[in-house]
Design a protein around this motif. Structure first.
Motif, mmCIF file in Angstrom:
data_model
loop_
_atom_site.group_PDB
_atom_site.id
_atom_site.type_symbol
_atom_site.label_atom_id
_atom_site.label_comp_id
_atom_site.label_asym_id
_atom_site.label_seq_id
_atom_site.Cartn_x
_atom_site.Cartn_y
_atom_site.Cartn_z
ATOM 1 N N THR A 237 -6.067 3.807 -5.442
ATOM 2 C CA THR A 237 -4.823 3.614 -6.133
ATOM 3 C C THR A 237 -5.085 2.233 -6.736
ATOM 4 N N ARG A 238 -4.483 2.028 -7.747
ATOM 5 C CA ARG A 238 -4.367 0.497 -8.230
ATOM 6 C C ARG A 238 -3.086 -0.085 -7.658
ATOM 7 N N LEU A 239 -3.324 -1.341 -6.784
ATOM 8 C CA LEU A 239 -2.102 -1.824 -6.069
ATOM 9 C C LEU A 239 -1.427 -2.876 -7.144
ATOM 10 N N GLY A 240 -2.149 -3.594 -7.853
ATOM 11 C CA GLY A 240 -1.840 -4.403 -8.867
ATOM 12 C C GLY A 240 -2.505 -5.417 -9.255
ATOM 13 N N HIS A 241 -2.024 -6.610 -9.873
ATOM 14 C CA HIS A 241 -2.974 -7.290 -10.375
ATOM 15 C C HIS A 241 -2.177 -9.227 -10.221
ATOM 16 N N ILE A 242 -3.467 -10.072 -10.457
ATOM 17 C CA ILE A 242 -2.929 -11.220 -10.359
ATOM 18 C C ILE A 242 -3.435 -11.958 -11.836
ATOM 19 N N ARG A 243 -2.576 -12.563 -12.584
ATOM 20 C CA ARG A 243 -2.972 -13.399 -13.671
ATOM 21 C C ARG A 243 -3.506 -14.541 -13.484
ATOM 22 N N ARG A 244 -4.693 -15.030 -14.105
ATOM 23 C CA ARG A 244 -5.475 -16.192 -14.026
ATOM 24 C C ARG A 244 -4.415 -17.672 -14.210
ATOM 25 N N ASN A 245 -3.747 -17.232 -15.268
ATOM 26 C CA ASN A 245 -2.912 -18.393 -15.800
ATOM 27 C C ASN A 245 -1.565 -18.651 -14.536
ATOM 28 N N GLU A 246 -1.444 -17.656 -13.466
ATOM 29 C CA GLU A 246 -0.375 -17.994 -12.700
ATOM 30 C C GLU A 246 -0.799 -18.865 -11.525
ATOM 31 N N ILE A 247 -2.305 -19.108 -11.430
ATOM 32 C CA ILE A 247 -2.795 -19.809 -10.344
ATOM 33 C C ILE A 247 -2.723 -21.370 -10.427
ATOM 34 N N ILE A 248 -2.254 -21.909 -9.361
ATOM 35 C CA ILE A 248 -2.103 -23.607 -9.272
ATOM 36 C C ILE A 248 -3.244 -24.041 -8.882
ATOM 37 N N TYR A 249 -4.046 -24.952 -9.656
ATOM 38 C CA TYR A 249 -5.119 -25.695 -9.215
ATOM 39 C C TYR A 249 -4.819 -26.927 -8.690
ATOM 40 N N LEU B 130 1.046 -1.100 0.051
ATOM 41 C CA LEU B 130 -0.214 -0.181 0.007
ATOM 42 C C LEU B 130 0.892 1.204 -0.117
ATOM 43 N N PRO B 131 0.318 2.360 -0.377
ATOM 44 C CA PRO B 131 1.124 3.619 -0.556
ATOM 45 C C PRO B 131 1.569 4.100 0.921
ATOM 46 N N ASN B 132 1.076 3.651 1.971
ATOM 47 C CA ASN B 132 1.425 4.016 3.630
ATOM 48 C C ASN B 132 2.314 3.122 3.967
ATOM 49 N N ASP B 133 3.016 2.233 3.060
ATOM 50 C CA ASP B 133 3.742 1.225 3.743
ATOM 51 C C ASP B 133 3.222 -0.151 4.410
ATOM 52 N N LYS B 134 2.110 -0.173 4.484
ATOM 53 C CA LYS B 134 1.482 -1.308 4.808
ATOM 54 C C LYS B 134 1.199 -2.280 3.795
ATOM 55 N N LYS B 135 0.969 -3.569 4.112
ATOM 56 C CA LYS B 135 0.615 -4.626 3.092
ATOM 57 C C LYS B 135 -0.745 -5.028 3.175
ATOM 58 N N LEU B 136 -1.189 -5.568 1.846
ATOM 59 C CA LEU B 136 -2.466 -6.427 1.802
ATOM 60 C C LEU B 136 -1.971 -7.820 1.434
ATOM 61 N N LYS B 137 -2.549 -8.801 2.132
ATOM 62 C CA LYS B 137 -2.460 -10.256 1.600
ATOM 63 C C LYS B 137 -3.779 -10.763 1.273
ATOM 64 N N ILE B 138 -3.764 -11.576 0.396
ATOM 65 C CA ILE B 138 -5.009 -12.050 -0.050
ATOM 66 C C ILE B 138 -4.768 -13.515 -0.075
ATOM 67 N N SER B 139 -5.903 -14.377 0.591
ATOM 68 C CA SER B 139 -5.535 -15.773 0.697
ATOM 69 C C SER B 139 -5.952 -16.270 -0.451
ATOM 70 N N PHE B 140 -5.148 -17.631 -0.818
ATOM 71 C CA PHE B 140 -5.231 -18.217 -2.092
ATOM 72 C C PHE B 140 -6.607 -18.634 -2.144
ATOM 73 N N GLU B 141 -7.285 -19.328 -1.073
ATOM 74 C CA GLU B 141 -8.752 -19.688 -1.328
ATOM 75 C C GLU B 141 -9.603 -18.506 -1.754
ATOM 76 N N ILE C 164 -8.716 -16.093 -3.644
ATOM 77 C CA ILE C 164 -8.437 -15.654 -5.254
ATOM 78 C C ILE C 164 -8.967 -16.780 -6.049
ATOM 79 N N GLU C 165 -8.869 -18.027 -5.858
ATOM 80 C CA GLU C 165 -9.307 -19.206 -6.234
ATOM 81 C C GLU C 165 -11.089 -19.058 -6.457
ATOM 82 N N LEU C 166 -11.577 -18.554 -5.413
ATOM 83 C CA LEU C 166 -13.014 -18.696 -5.515
ATOM 84 C C LEU C 166 -13.324 -17.404 -6.286
ATOM 85 N N MET C 167 -12.821 -16.193 -6.304
ATOM 86 C CA MET C 167 -13.355 -15.372 -7.114
ATOM 87 C C MET C 167 -12.879 -15.339 -8.741
#
Length: 168
Positions: A156-168, A8-19, A21-24
């Protein structure tokens, strides 16, 4: 697997669980008949670092209104979903934002999306001055950070995750 931590812009972090990401990604609109879907994001704010962790996401509910290029969340059903997690987590969870899909490879927020995000930030749900917004496209999801700084809303846009990088 792709990165699930965003800075994040304020030096904090965001973690999104794999579950989550997979669900979305399971709701990605990868066929012409697929309707927009979405839900709320629930997680924690770590005491030691004030970093954010998204652990859970709701999915479309019966009373949600879904179309090819729009999604309207039923607040009551998703509030009930949150309330159940609040009880399960003994009050140690927060509403951290929302997610929805778009029928495009690389999703972009519409004016309606941005207006809705600003309304949510102004509502200061659970006294939150920071929320996250995720749009899931057919090839990648993009994460935005919304916050209120000096009485001004910043998205602010933080970033992205590509679908083809997800391991199922």
């Amino acid at each position: 697997m792709s990165k699930t931590i965003f800075y994040l812009p304020n030096d904090k972090k965001l973690k999104i669980s794999f579950e989550v990401i997979e669900l979305m990604f399971s709701y990605a609109q990868d066929s012409f008949a697929a309707l927009e879907s979405g839900g709320i994001l629930i997680g924690r704010i770590l005491e030691s670092t004030s970093d954010y962790v998204i652990d859970v996401a709701s999915t479309p509910m019966l009373k949600d209104i879904q179309a090819r290029s729009s999604f309207k969340r039923d607040a009551e059903d998703h509030q009930e979903f949150f309330d159940k997690h609040w009880v399960l987590q003994e009050g140690r969870c927060f509403y951290l934002g929302e997610w929805h899909t778009h029928p495009e490879k690389v999703p972009r927020p519409s004016q309606i999306d941005v207006r809705g995000w600003k309304e949510l930030l102004n509502a200061e749900i659970q006294d939150q001055m920071t929320l996250f917004f995720i749009i899931v496209g057919t090839q990648q999801l993009i994460v935005w950070h919304g916050c209120i700084v000096n009485c001004r809303i910043r998205i602010t846009r933080l970033g992205h995750i590509r679908r083809n990088e997800i391991i199922y």
